[in-house]
Design a protein around this motif. Structure first.
Motif, PDB file in Angstrom:
ATOM      1  N   LEU A  19       0.808  -1.224   0.000  1.00  0.00           N
ATOM      2  CA  LEU A  19       0.000   0.000   0.000  1.00  0.00           C
ATOM      3  C   LEU A  19       0.837   1.268   0.000  1.00  0.00           C
ATOM      4  O   LEU A  19       0.642   2.155  -0.848  1.00  0.00           O
ATOM      5  N   VAL A  20       1.759   1.385   0.963  1.00  0.00           N
ATOM      6  CA  VAL A  20       2.479   2.651   1.149  1.00  0.00           C
ATOM      7  C   VAL A  20       3.289   3.054  -0.083  1.00  0.00           C
ATOM      8  O   VAL A  20       3.105   4.154  -0.620  1.00  0.00           O
ATOM      9  N   TRP A  25       4.126   6.307  -5.143  1.00  0.00           N
ATOM     10  CA  TRP A  25       4.577   6.414  -6.524  1.00  0.00           C
ATOM     11  C   TRP A  25       3.445   6.817  -7.465  1.00  0.00           C
ATOM     12  O   TRP A  25       3.636   7.639  -8.361  1.00  0.00           O
ATOM     13  N   ALA A  26       2.257   6.246  -7.251  1.00  0.00           N
ATOM     14  CA  ALA A  26       1.128   6.579  -8.127  1.00  0.00           C
ATOM     15  C   ALA A  26       0.714   8.035  -7.962  1.00  0.00           C
ATOM     16  O   ALA A  26       0.473   8.744  -8.955  1.00  0.00           O
ATOM     17  N   ASP A  27       0.644   8.496  -6.724  1.00  0.00           N
ATOM     18  CA  ASP A  27       0.255   9.886  -6.474  1.00  0.00           C
ATOM     19  C   ASP A  27       1.334  10.842  -6.960  1.00  0.00           C
ATOM     20  O   ASP A  27       1.045  11.865  -7.593  1.00  0.00           O
ATOM     21  N   GLN A  43       6.429  15.388   1.065  1.00  0.00           N
ATOM     22  CA  GLN A  43       5.768  16.555   0.503  1.00  0.00           C
ATOM     23  C   GLN A  43       4.448  16.204  -0.180  1.00  0.00           C
ATOM     24  O   GLN A  43       3.643  17.080  -0.464  1.00  0.00           O
ATOM     25  N   LEU A  44       4.218  14.917  -0.400  1.00  0.00           N
ATOM     26  CA  LEU A  44       2.915  14.499  -0.911  1.00  0.00           C
ATOM     27  C   LEU A  44       1.835  14.639   0.159  1.00  0.00           C
ATOM     28  O   LEU A  44       0.649  14.557  -0.137  1.00  0.00           O
ATOM     29  N   LEU A  52      -4.772  12.208   0.760  1.00  0.00           N
ATOM     30  CA  LEU A  52      -4.511  10.840   0.315  1.00  0.00           C
ATOM     31  C   LEU A  52      -3.294  10.256   1.029  1.00  0.00           C
ATOM     32  O   LEU A  52      -3.316   9.113   1.495  1.00  0.00           O
ATOM     33  N   GLN A  53      -2.230  11.055   1.137  1.00  0.00           N
ATOM     34  CA  GLN A  53      -1.031  10.556   1.799  1.00  0.00           C
ATOM     35  C   GLN A  53      -1.159  10.563   3.313  1.00  0.00           C
ATOM     36  O   GLN A  53      -0.512   9.758   3.994  1.00  0.00           O
TER      37      GLN A  53
END
Length: 234
Positions: A19-20, A25-27, A43-44, A52-53
């Protein structure tokens, strides 16, 4: 703790390990203004889609905490049975705090916000150190215990522990060079993402390994008398 609970706890390690990094990477690859090469993973947790993060870090941390309990139960006693789970729990705590306390704007992200240093940012940095140090330390501590079943696990765990901490420090150096205008854009983000990827892949692989041992029977969860005697003399 029942034998039915243990697979759930160990399975939490697989879930966290997938998940993490997958969400990071996708975001990071799809968020406007964000660069996987340049910007840190933390920073995400700011700017657009920060929620989301936040969910990713907090949920990932809770899953790792459950996994730490599962590792403790699976190993029971002997080498690494205490400090391995403790370091995994420290990693979990760092991840949860990093999710709840966002980092400061830096390196031009979020766009339009100045680079500042706040108390929240310092707390986030301490949580990040706990995350990387805990994950690297767990890999080293458990290397010897896992090596009782396969030499490859010793090599893989120690290599993973080294990559985690070396890449994390390298990311910090790249970040500093970037802020000093020595190297722009420096690959601080890529190095940090690779450090996290190595760590969570190791955690997921460990979870699968322990699940297979558990499925093989109760006798595989503890070291043999000979192994215990060996540990006692180390």
């Amino acid at each position: 703790m029942s034998s039915r609970t243990l697979p759930v706890l160990l399975g939490s390690g697989v879930a966290a390990g997938v998940l993490v990094p997958a969400l990071l990477w996708a975001d990071g690859a799809t968020r406007p203004g964000y660069s996987l090469w340049h910007h840190g993973a933390s920073q995400l947790g700011t700017g657009e889609r920060a929620w989301l993060q936040t969910i990713n870090f907090v949920l990932g941390g809770l899953l790792l905490a459950a996994f730490a309990a599962g590792v403790r139960r699976a190993l029971r006693s002997g080498r690494g049975a205490t400090w391995g789970p403790i370091l995994l729990a420290a990693t979990a705590a760092g991840l949860v705090v990093a999710g709840l306390v966002p980092t400061d704007p830096a390196l031009g992200y979020p766009p339009g916000q100045p680079h500042v240093v706040t108390t929240a940012g310092v707390v986030h940095q301490v949580a990040g150190f706990l995350l990387f140090a805990g994950l690297s330390g767990a890999a080293y501590v458990l290397a010897g215990r896992l090596g009782q079943t396969s030499r490859r696990w010793v090599v893989y765990s120690r290599l993973s522990g080294t990559i985690i901490i070396v890449f994390a420090f390298a990311a910090g150096i790249a970040y500093r060079l970037d802020t000093l205008d020595v190297w722009r854009p420096a690959p601080a983000g890529l190095l940090e993402h690779l450090s996290l990827l190595a760590g969570f892949c190791w955690a997921a692989a460990l979870a699968v390994h322990l699940l297979r041992r558990h499925a093989g029977g109760p006798h595989t969860s503890t070291p043999s008398p000979a192994a215990r005697d060996t540990d006692a003399h180390r």
